[in-house]
Enzyme design. Sequence first.
Site, short mmCIF file in Angstrom:
data_model
loop_
_atom_site.label_atom_id
_atom_site.label_comp_id
_atom_site.label_asym_id
_atom_site.label_seq_id
_atom_site.Cartn_x
_atom_site.Cartn_y
_atom_site.Cartn_z
N LYS A 1 -30.24 6.43 -19.52
CA LYS A 1 -31.22 5.80 -19.57
C LYS A 1 -31.59 4.77 -20.44
O LYS A 1 -31.85 3.43 -20.15
CB LYS A 1 -32.41 6.72 -19.21
N ASP B 1 -35.94 6.66 -14.78
CA ASP B 1 -37.02 7.39 -15.51
C ASP B 1 -37.97 8.17 -14.48
O ASP B 1 -37.57 8.15 -13.34
CB ASP B 1 -38.11 6.46 -16.35
#
Length: 323
Positions: A191, A209
């Site tokens: 991420k 997320d």
Amino acid sequence: MRTTAAAEEAVPAQAPTPVKKTAAAKKATAVKKTAAAKKTAGVKKTAAAKKTAGVKKAAPAEKPLVAEPSTALVRRARRINRELAEVYPYAHPELDFENPFQLLVATVLSAQTTDLRVNQTTPALFARYPTPEDLAAANPEEVEEILRPTGFFRAKTKSVIGLSKALAEEFGGEVPGRLEDLVRLPGVGRKTAFVVLGNAFGRPGITVDTHFQRLVRRWQWTEETEPDKIEAAVGALFPKSEWTMLSHHVIFHGRRICHARKPACGACPIAPLCPAYGEGETDPEKARALLKYEKGGYPGQRLNPPQAYLDAGGVPAPPLGAG
């Protein structure tokens, strides 16, 4: 002839002649039986009620994924992204940064806190340690004190000093522009790597997320729960060139309208396309009261947002300690 005692005992006594029950006796017996039956039924009901009360209600099952042809899903997903692009033409990463190193550090610090809190904290950090070499040589206790407002400050201090040392020793003090290099750095996962690649190097990536995970499952783009599988499933629905902006659109929408607990369904621009419409407030006026950040007239996440955001009516966030 006299009869012995043994003989007398051997002779059975005659049973008394049964007496016919009167009507009154019959009626009394019936009343007793009815009362007993009612009492028994009452006890059973009470026991059953107690037993039922002791059993907790089962949680409602999650809505099953609606069967949708793959071509229809692709069309719907892409239309949602186009609609969001019109609503958020100024969508951007909500972490303040001036170079790849600042974005990398800020993204690591954003775990388990808000971008706003990170943006309020990093100015002091970067003023004191502007380069990877500076942060690599920092006193951990001093860094911890600066990072305290972001939470988990000891672990974050270890990560940012560790990644700074790795950058200084292995990459000449420069942030690498390859996924395989970034994920080798302390505290950096996929991420974080995609945030840096997409926003500092212009290389497409999907940022999975908590907001992204929540929304793509609500929209039934995928039923996967693991970030890497969500990334693959959603990535297959869009051209690679759209991945970075898609991430911004979804995350912006999740922060402003499609909240985790009280989504503002009645104020949602993509309500007709959403399978989860109705999970939140559907009354338009009540829904508008739930809007956050610039949609509700409140400051955004960045202290120094892009000009396009300001031109659209966005308000800069206040610095740390401001009233």
